[in-house]
Design a protein around this motif. Structure first.
Motif, short mmCIF file in Angstrom:
data_model
loop_
_atom_site.label_atom_id
_atom_site.label_comp_id
_atom_site.label_asym_id
_atom_site.label_seq_id
_atom_site.Cartn_x
_atom_site.Cartn_y
_atom_site.Cartn_z
N TYR A 155 0.82 -1.11 0.05
CA TYR A 155 -0.07 -0.05 -0.01
C TYR A 155 0.91 1.19 -0.19
N TYR A 156 0.64 2.31 -0.76
CA TYR A 156 1.24 3.43 -0.86
C TYR A 156 0.33 4.86 -1.12
N VAL A 157 1.21 5.79 -0.63
CA VAL A 157 0.52 7.18 -0.65
C VAL A 157 1.14 7.93 -1.74
N VAL A 158 0.71 9.05 -2.17
CA VAL A 158 1.33 9.90 -3.05
C VAL A 158 1.72 11.37 -2.28
N MET A 159 3.00 11.58 -2.07
CA MET A 159 3.47 12.67 -1.39
C MET A 159 4.01 13.75 -2.53
N ASN A 160 3.75 15.03 -2.23
CA ASN A 160 4.48 16.09 -2.98
C ASN A 160 5.36 16.85 -2.25
N GLY A 207 9.14 19.00 -2.31
CA GLY A 207 10.34 19.86 -2.94
C GLY A 207 9.70 21.27 -3.41
N ASP A 208 10.47 22.08 -3.92
CA ASP A 208 10.00 23.20 -4.28
C ASP A 208 10.87 23.70 -5.45
N PRO A 209 9.92 23.78 -6.74
CA PRO A 209 8.73 23.31 -6.89
C PRO A 209 8.44 21.80 -6.49
N SER A 210 7.09 21.66 -5.90
CA SER A 210 6.84 20.09 -5.51
C SER A 210 6.66 19.19 -6.63
N LYS A 211 6.97 18.06 -6.49
CA LYS A 211 6.83 16.98 -7.28
C LYS A 211 6.06 15.88 -6.77
N PRO A 212 5.52 15.13 -7.26
CA PRO A 212 4.60 13.76 -6.68
C PRO A 212 5.65 12.77 -6.72
N TYR A 213 5.52 11.83 -5.48
CA TYR A 213 6.37 10.75 -5.38
C TYR A 213 5.33 9.73 -4.53
N PHE A 214 5.67 8.26 -4.98
CA PHE A 214 4.87 7.31 -4.34
C PHE A 214 5.71 6.62 -3.29
N LEU A 215 5.13 6.69 -2.04
CA LEU A 215 5.91 6.16 -1.01
C LEU A 215 5.18 5.08 -0.38
N ASP A 216 5.80 3.98 -0.28
CA ASP A 216 5.30 2.70 0.80
C ASP A 216 5.04 2.95 2.15
N VAL A 217 3.91 2.93 2.60
CA VAL A 217 3.52 3.51 4.07
C VAL A 217 3.96 2.37 4.86
N VAL A 238 21.90 10.38 2.42
CA VAL A 238 22.14 11.46 3.35
C VAL A 238 20.78 12.24 3.59
N LEU A 239 20.96 12.80 4.73
CA LEU A 239 19.41 13.74 5.43
C LEU A 239 19.42 15.10 4.63
N LEU A 240 18.36 15.30 4.26
CA LEU A 240 18.12 16.79 3.73
C LEU A 240 16.88 17.14 4.26
N TYR A 241 16.71 18.61 4.11
CA TYR A 241 15.69 19.28 4.40
C TYR A 241 14.87 19.80 3.27
N ASP A 242 13.39 19.28 3.32
CA ASP A 242 12.75 19.92 1.96
C ASP A 242 11.29 20.16 2.32
N ALA A 243 10.40 20.78 1.53
CA ALA A 243 9.25 21.19 1.71
C ALA A 243 8.26 19.95 1.31
N PHE A 244 7.15 19.43 2.31
CA PHE A 244 6.25 18.71 1.79
C PHE A 244 4.80 19.50 1.76
N SER A 245 4.08 19.23 0.69
CA SER A 245 3.19 20.22 0.46
C SER A 245 1.86 19.56 0.88
N LEU A 246 0.88 20.36 1.60
CA LEU A 246 -0.28 19.45 2.05
C LEU A 246 -1.40 20.17 2.22
N ARG A 247 -2.48 19.45 1.96
CA ARG A 247 -3.91 20.20 2.13
C ARG A 247 -4.71 19.56 3.26
N LEU A 248 -4.84 20.59 4.33
CA LEU A 248 -5.49 19.89 5.64
C LEU A 248 -6.84 19.87 5.57
N THR A 249 -7.55 19.11 6.41
CA THR A 249 -9.01 19.05 6.65
C THR A 249 -9.60 20.53 6.95
#
Length: 452
Positions: A76-81, A83-93, A165-176
């Motif tokens: 099972y996986y979700v789509v996360m956006n 980066g800046d500009p954001s891009k979609p990625y499929f991530l295994d939950v 290596v660990l990086l900082y980046d933006a996660f684009s979210l829309r909340l309820t």
């Protein structure tokens, strides 16, 4: 990971190890883009439209549609956006590990072809080796201030691994609450992946680590005041489902709760020890330690309880027309009928409910119907989705995987330190009217967790 036929026994993404020492670059090419002496950055500020009350952010929730299934895809996986500009990625939950990472063109030493182009890192976003998140990732053991960046290596029980290596980046979210947020979170840039299946394409771009550790996305969102430290999932047996951060969707009643229990020094989600029952029959006096892990396709019991379970099942089936089938390559223990089965409904009358009684909870019973431990393969056989964990190298760890979590809403409440579950229709959002949502149909929220 590859497709089901390539993986055969599914995936098992429960984390074994996060290396505590600095990791040398895997090649000079990797070192060129991410040099050991690079000056690492401080985390940027939170970018958001979140409501503020009395000078503090008001936590909300975020909901992500889940894609995939237990069979035939095995994940099972979700789509996360990101980066800046954001891009979609499929991530295994994966609730069995903390670190979220993406296959990363740093450049990549060893990556599989995935659904999207590899993540492109920026040296200015490196997490410093002295950052508290780096120390948390390495169990409190500092890497040394001179390394300049936070290296990691994570290994999984299915023999897969990621080095990066660990990086900082933006996660684009829309909340309820209809606001948007772009929190800056630490994410792994994985430039050297080893898969359990060599030369296989990857169905996802990386792993979404949702464990209890400080480096998990959930903990980082909570620390920034975006959501509460609560995560829940609902995996549909028909495929798909939903994942949520925050407590807006947690039912106010009907949930069964058990206190979180710590297993050694690992950041696993465990409701503590449990007794096993096959119908009303006890499968032994010994209590087993249990971990809930969405990174595992199947459920695994250590050798003794597994053999007790298997003996009870075979004893019951000896009185039925089912015949054991030894030639189905999907799983090790299968049965066939006079004609191929089309669904679990065709055989469930021959099987009992498997129950786990968590002794630290108040009447904390997790009941697994045949749909929660049987697979109907492409050959029309009914196969056990509960496997011998000792043979898989899990030693004394018992893992409740996706197959047994299907059609349950499961909530991991790190605020109150308990885990809850309730049977649910996972193709619909629960109590939509109570949470300011317009409709409970999940299809209406296909983009809620992804900022378009």
């Amino acid at each position: 990971m590859g497709t089901w036929e390539a993986v055969r026994r599914g995936r098992l993404l429960i984390a074994l190890l996060v290396a505590a020492a600095a990791i040398p670059p895997a090649s000079s090419a990797a070192a060129t883009t991410l040099p050991k002496k690079a000056k690492a950055s401080s985390p940027p500020e939170l970018l958001s439209e979140l409501p503020v009350h009395a000078g503090r952010l008001v936590p909300s929730s975020v909901v992500f549609p889940i894609y995939g299934d237990v069979y035939p895809h095995g994940l099972y996986y979700v789509v996360m956006n990101i980066g800046d500009p954001s891009k979609p990625y499929f991530l295994d939950v994966d609730t069995g590990s903390d670190l979220t990472w993406l296959q990363c063109d740093a450049p990549c030493v060893s990556c599989s072809k995935g659904p999207h182009p590899w993540y492109r890192p920026k040296k200015s976003k490196l997490v410093p080796s002295g950052d508290p998140l780096c120390a948390a990732l390495h169990s409190g053991i500092a890497q040394g201030e001179n390394s300049g960046q936070c290296d990691y290596e994570i290994q999984y029980e299915d023999r897969g691994s990621s080095l990066g290596v660990l990086l900082y980046d933006a996660f684009s979210l829309r909340l309820t609450n209809s606001t948007r947020a772009s929190p800056i979170l630490a994410v792994g840039c994985g430039y050297d992946q080893q898969s359990a299946v060599q030369d296989a394409s990857a169905p996802t771009d990386g792993v979404l680590g949702l464990g209890t550790g400080k480096v998990s996305v959930l903990s980082q969102l909570s620390n920034q005041g975006v959501t509460k430290n609560v995560v829940g999932h609902c995996l549909s047996g028909k495929g798909g489902g939903y994942l949520f951060f925050g407590d807006d969707l947690v039912p106010s009643s009907r949930m069964t709760w058990a206190p979180m229990s710590r297993i050694g020094f690992r950041n696993y989600y465990s409701p503590g020890p449990a007794k096993l029952y096959w119908g009303t029959q006890s499968l032994g006096a010994k209590q087993i330690e249990v971990v809930l892990d969405t990174g595992s396709t199947f459920t695994y019991f250590e050798s003794h309880p597994y053999q007790a379970f298997l003996s009870a099942v075979k004893s019951d089936l000896s009185k039925t027309p089912l015949i054991e089938e030894f030639d189905d390559s999907a799983l090790p223990v299968c049965w066939k009928g006079q004609k191929p089965f089309k669904s679990v409904s065709d055989v469930k009358k021959y099987f009992k409910t498997l129950a786990l009684d968590f002794v630290k909870g108040k009447r904390a019973l997790l009941e697994l119907s045949p749909e929660n431990y049987l697979i109907i393969t492409k050959h029309g056989n009914a196969c056990l989705g509960i496997l011998n964990g000792s043979e898989a190298g899990l030693r004394n760890l018992n893992v409740i995987g996706d197959i047994s979590l299907q059609d349950h809403m499961v909530v991991y409440d790190n605020e109150k330190q308990h885990i809850g579950w309730v049977r649910a229709a996972c193709n619909r959002l629960p109590n939509a009217d109570d949470h300011g949502l317009e409709d409970g149909d999940l299809s209406q929220y296909a983009s809620m967790g992804v900022l378009k």
